[in-house]
Scaffold this active site. Structure first.
Site, PDB file in Angstrom:
ATOM      1  N   LYS A 156       0.880  -1.168   0.000  1.00  0.00           N
ATOM      2  CA  LYS A 156       0.000   0.000   0.000  1.00  0.00           C
ATOM      3  C   LYS A 156       0.920   1.221   0.000  1.00  0.00           C
ATOM      4  CE  LYS A 156      -4.047   1.906   2.296  1.00  0.00           C
ATOM      5  NZ  LYS A 156      -3.606   3.273   2.435  1.00  0.00           N
ATOM      6  N   CYS A 185     -14.882  27.023  25.168  1.00  0.00           N
ATOM      7  CA  CYS A 185     -14.949  28.446  25.465  1.00  0.00           C
ATOM      8  C   CYS A 185     -16.380  28.906  25.212  1.00  0.00           C
ATOM      9  CB  CYS A 185     -13.976  29.181  24.552  1.00  0.00           C
ATOM     10  SG  CYS A 185     -14.326  30.925  24.376  1.00  0.00           S
TER      11      CYS A 185
END
Ligand code: IVH
Length: 719
Positions: free
Chosen positions: A132, A456
């Site tokens: 691969k 946040c």
């Protein structure tokens, strides 16, 4: 259109005048289709019809080379750098591969293939096994034996047109030998050799340029150059290992790839045929052992069913074939010291801890940053709330183990507590956003536990969120504004001059007008010249008309990635319709909410996120300001598969003899049918084999069409 093509005169008998007239007509017609295809994402004809037009154009040009027009489609494709990145719809999707990680997984994979095909316990089809390659995949289309178009994989359905660049790669032939089919699509991997990569980086460093992290990035960066003369100077290579649109020439995978070698393509010499699972695993370990001696990076071994008829029968799942899979090499690890933990604030406000490391080489790549995921991960708590690493926490100053696997961001997987000094203290995760000082909180999840991510709460007030949202908005898969990359966004965001500053997406589109009224000139800022400013304004202008899915994706709504954005765009068609529906959907469980949840592929989490986004007044304001500047294009629904069973509900009953139940179901679904388990008034067709009982009786009673397996196969033959 197809009526016309039936009446076409053979190219050999065309007169000069006829050829000239037809080339003119073809150029205009193909241009219309190109526009419909790439621009509006709404093709007017099938891919095959489109291919036929191009093939005809090419054949006439071949016979009358003196008649090739300046605006000929054969010249236009990828001829100019500005077109180099146009989108190309792949004639056949470019799929990805599922991954296996152990020898046992290989046994299971082989079993699943055998079961799907209904083969006996000791009958196993032959597989090929090959490395691969760690590069990027490319599809190269030849028409009439000549390289016509080359495209990157992209999202698998559409890729980038990199034809001009691919023509500069010596490994890839411009023409194929006489006698090849009229349309040939070769697929394979573009990569850079290790030695070439090191030499290139050396050269780039000497020239004061950017160096690449690894050969894969170098190959990708080199192929996706706007200027093909730069690509030409990069040592790109290619391995052919697959194909797209092409008539069948051989009966096996192995022989087809060998055929590509005969045509002049490089093919990998470690590809073998394996008659058994043991042989597959043995070849994997052989390649793994030889890995370091290869001059190119590989990250595993790919197994493919060799017999092409069996490949067809096995077919595909949504994104990967059933007949092929990747057996990955284990990730690579190294020890190093954690110097600091930095908190990054993302687009959606997520606080992500990033490990700042003493640089260390992991599998050939120097790593100095790694992700620490989230607060709990640092503490030694896993996603399920249970301890990980036997509860060991991670502290600044610790010796840690870094792991890198392929393209994935490196991560810290463990810590060596024995090496911890006496002054070591546990890490304290901030509860205020480091960028804006707002509280950072962990939301309660449905199950009563806290979300792993601390966020946040500053929203658009937080400068870090603003910047990240803008970067996302301008990025390649969203608005794709050339010349407005991450660095430029940071620059514009930080500017003192309000008339030149960019804080919201709308600001991007008002920039030119604001600059015109200002005393300051952008071209006077360091890093900007008159030309780059002109180009930037042109690039922004070019995006005022924007595909609906890109707009939706660009908004940066939580959980709405590219795929979901496309699904939503297709489902609602126009911006106005989409926005109205999302605002109406806030009324739960009203009609609009139900409609949104009924969209195929959209689950509750995504639906909630989109509705929440539009419920927020500041988001609505930002969107309204943006919509005053841009024109979203409508999106047409995709045409369903043309097959005699598309949209029909089919029931299989009794025993099937030529295929397994799984195969029958998969084939029917591929052709657009819905497969049901029981017969009802909604059933359109029953396929009954020997031994069919109550379902067959019910079908007869309801007057539903009943056919046998052979009739079914005949009906779907060739599809
Ligand atoms: S076959 C339908 N063979 O791996 C199957 N892919 O993870 C098509 N790749 O997108 C792929 N080497 O870019 C195949 N020898 C090989 C490969 C290979 C590398 C890449 C390819 C693909 C990705 C999937």
């Amino acid at each position: 259109m197809s009526d016309q093509s039936l009446a076409l005169k053979p190219v050999e008998s065309l007169t000069l005048e006829e050829a000239q007239a037809e080339l003119g007509r073809l150029a205009a017609e193909i241009a219309v289709h190109d526009k419909a295809y790439h621009g509006a994402d709404a093709p007017l004809i099938t891919d095959a019809e489109y291919d036929a037009l191009r093939a005809r154009n090419l054949a006439i040009e071949e016979r009358f080379p003196e008649l090739v027009r300046a605006d000929s489609p054969s010249r236009r494709v990828g001829a100019t750098p500005s077109e180099a990145f146009a989108e190309i719809r792949h004639a056949r999707p470019m799929l990805s591969l599922d991954n296996l990680f152990s020898d046992e997984d290989v046994v299971d994979f082989a079993d699943s293939v055998r079961r799907f095909l209904g083969l006996g316990a000791d009958a196993l089809p032959v597989f090929t096994a090959e490395p691969k390659i760690d590069g990027l995949s490319l599809s190269i289309r030849y028409e009439g034996g000549r390289l016509a178009v080359a495209a990157t994989r992209g999202d698998g359905l559409t890729g980038e047109n990199v034809t001009a660049n691919v023509r500069t790669i010596a490994d890839i032939p411009d023409t194929l030998p006489a006698g090849v089919p009229d349309v040939v699509e070769i697929r394979g991997e573009v990569y850079m050799g290790r030695k070439d990569f090191l030499a290139l980086n050396e050269r780039m460093r000497a020239e004061g340029g950017k160096v690449f992290a690894n050969p894969r990035n170098a190959a990708a960066g080199s192929l996706r150059q706007l200027d093909p003369t730069i690509t030409a100077k990069r040592p790109l290579r290619f391995f052919a290992y697959a194909w797209g649109d092409m008539p069948r020439l051989e009966t096996t995978q192995y022989d087809t790839v060998r055929r590509f070698a005969d045509w002049g393509f490089p093919v990998n010499d470690l590809m073998v045929r394996c008659p058994s699972v043991e042989a597959m695993i043995a070849h994997y370990h052989r390649i793994e052992a030889d890995r370091a001696t290869l001059d190119y990076d590989i990250d595993g071994v790919v197994y493919k069913v060799d017999d092409l008829t069996l490949q067809d029968r096995l077919g595909f799942r949504s994104r990967s074939p059933r007949w092929a899979t990747a057996h990955k090499f284990p990730a690579e690890r190294a020890f190093t010291v954690l110097k600091d933990i930095e908190i990054q604030v993302g687009r959606t406000g997520a606080l992500t801890p990033v490990a700042k490391l003493e640089p260390v080489t992991v599998g050939g790549v120097v790593v100095s940053n790694a992700t620490l995921h989230n607060e709990d991960y640092i503490k030694g708590i896993g996603q399920s709330g249970l301890p990980i690493r036997e509860g060991r926490d991670i502290r600044v100053g610790d010796t840690v183990i870094v792991q890198r696997a392929g393209d994935v961001i490196p991560q810290i997987v463990d810590v060596v507590t024995d090496k911890r000094g006496p002054d070591s203290v546990p890490y304290v995760f901030p509860t205020l956003c480091p960028a804006c000082g707002s509280h950072a909180v962990r939301e309660e999840r449905g199950d009563g536990r806290l979300d792993a991510v601390r966020r946040c709460t500053g929203g658009l007030v937080c400068p870090a969120q603003q910047v990240e949202k803008l970067k996302h908005f301008a990025s390649r898969n969203a608005f794709d504004i050339e010349g407005l990359g991450d660095k430029q966004i940071e620059f514009f965001h930080a500017l003192e001059e309000p008339e030149l500053r960019i804080r919201t997406p709308a600001d991007i589109f008002t920039l030119e007008a604001r600059e015109a009224k200002s005393f300051k000139r952008l071209r006077d800022f360091p890093g900007f010249g008159a030309t780059s400013v002109k180009n930037l304004f042109a690039a922004i202008e070019a995006r005022r008309a924007i595909a609906l899915n890109r707009l939706i994706f660009g908004l940066g709504i939580r959980h709405v990635g590219e795929t979901n954005a496309k699904i939503l765009a297709r489902a609602y068609g126009t911006w106005d319709h989409f926005q109205e529906a999302m605002i109406a959907a806030a009324d739960k469980p009203g009609e609009a909410w139900a409609e949104l949840n009924a969209v195929d592929g959209i689950g509750t989490v995504v639906a909630e996120a989109v509705v929440d986004f539009f419920a927020e007044p500041h988001n609505r304001d930002a969107v309204a300001a943006l919509l005053a500047e841009v024109r979203p294009e409508a999106m047409e629904a995709l045409v369903a598969v043309a097959s005699p069973v598309a949209g029909k509900t089919v029931v299989f009953t009794g025993s099937l003899e030529k295929m397994t139940r799984d195969e029958a179901k998969a084939t029917a679904e591929r052709l657009g049918a819905k497969v049901a388990g029981s017969v009802s008034k909604k059933t359109d067709l029953v396929v009954a084999g020997p031994g069919a009982g109550s379902k067959l009786a019910k079908a007869t009673e309801l007057g539903i069409e009943v056919i046998d397996e052979d009739a079914w196969l005949e009906r779907i033959q060739g599809l």
